[in-house]
Design an enzyme around this catalytic site. Sequence first.
Site, PDB file in Angstrom:
ATOM      1  N   CYS A 111      46.883  25.198  41.750  1.00 46.62           N
ATOM      2  CA  CYS A 111      47.560  26.241  42.372  1.00 46.62           C
ATOM      3  C   CYS A 111      49.701  25.753  42.907  1.00 46.62           C
ATOM      4  O   CYS A 111      50.385  26.365  42.515  1.00 46.62           O
ATOM      5  CB  CYS A 111      47.765  27.132  43.649  1.00 46.62           C
ATOM      6  SG  CYS A 111      45.742  27.049  44.670  1.00 46.62           S
ATOM      7  N   HIS A 163      49.463  36.039  44.018  1.00 50.75           N
ATOM      8  CA  HIS A 163      48.985  34.730  43.105  1.00 50.75           C
ATOM      9  C   HIS A 163      49.028  34.284  42.090  1.00 50.75           C
ATOM     10  O   HIS A 163      47.812  33.959  41.816  1.00 50.75           O
ATOM     11  CB  HIS A 163      48.111  34.259  45.091  1.00 50.75           C
ATOM     12  CG  HIS A 163      48.301  32.075  44.684  1.00 50.75           C
ATOM     13  ND1 HIS A 163      49.122  31.863  43.883  1.00 50.75           N
ATOM     14  CD2 HIS A 163      47.260  31.881  45.280  1.00 50.75           C
ATOM     15  CE1 HIS A 163      48.785  30.063  43.960  1.00 50.75           C
ATOM     16  NE2 HIS A 163      47.632  30.754  45.082  1.00 50.75           N
TER      17      HIS A 163
END
Length: 382
Positions: free
Chosen positions: A86, A338
């Site tokens: 991420c 996200h």
Amino acid sequence: MKQPVIIAAKRIAFGKYGGRLRHLEPESLLEPLFNHFTDQYPKVMSLLDDVILGNTVGNGGNLARKSLLEAGLDFKIPGITIDRQCGSGLEAVIQACRMVQSGAGTIYIAGGVESTSRAPWKIKRPQSVYESEFPQFFERAPFAREGEDPSMIEAAENVAKKYHISRNEQDDFAYRSHQLASKNMNNGNISQEILPFKVKGEYFNQDESIKPQLTLRTLGRLKPLLNEGTVTVGNSCKKNDGAVLLIVMEENRARQLGFTEGIKFVNSATVGVQPQYLGVGPVPAVNQLLAQERLTINDINAVELNEAFSSQVIASQQQLNIPLNKLNCWGGAIATGHPYGASGAALVTRLFYMKHQFRTIATMGIGGGIGNAALFERWYGN
């Protein structure tokens, strides 16, 4: 060292998993952004040294290279794809800035892209060509060695238990995220970041995951994802599709090309933490970054900390003593989404448009037990 500055930043609106962008491959998500920069800054785009992109769950290969070619950029521009899970998008921005600092080049595209909707399925290769058992699908990527590799939900619960973050605190934070995102979408703050583009004949210009009508009562009704847990689908981020691009340039080069405003890269830090508590990676990363620059959190005007889970954001906020009015002031990933490899670049894009904030930080907690953070300051080139 040379001084890197970011002089342009745009993203597309983030689509939810299986939503309006579900049919688009990562290259197609990036194409309108490349086209926009080519239209707006043709001279800059003709002088690019490289394109550095973050991506986590794509098809493999060098997605940055393929994307720039699909967008019609010069074949002489190489392209490199980064996977720091991420943190990939933020890492791409950091690496572009470091390249400028070192004098390796003067103009870079940095950013990230993710299509969770188009992510390929992965199966384990048979040990023998004669094996006849049904193929075993990977449920998720491994992030650490066996026994120290919790799922994201387990890691979020670990953080909640260790730092005593209650269910109500997590739901309250998620509610705040949606309320702030809705408010700042409506007042035009978030709209500045977004490049509208046509999807099946209609313009797509708003993040699909924002829920302006969400209530605390609704959040409170959701069942925990794990038995006797506190983490729910409501106080966690969603899986999303999205893309972000920024232009990173050497300061004097930017002045020569007529740019007079943006943000300048000051420094960054990347630190490992225990994989079981991966969500608090921002704590040592930000602390190291502040120590390097002889600053305190009180010297920072705004912090963008990726909202994978309410528990990890609250824990990080408490450990770093970040005033709530400086943290994710326009909402965060729990509301806007996200798209893994793009999210860190999206944080920097948000800071780019917070024009009244002088000194800012973008930071991520990362799968496997890592935190990265980058410090920026408002830049005026005139």
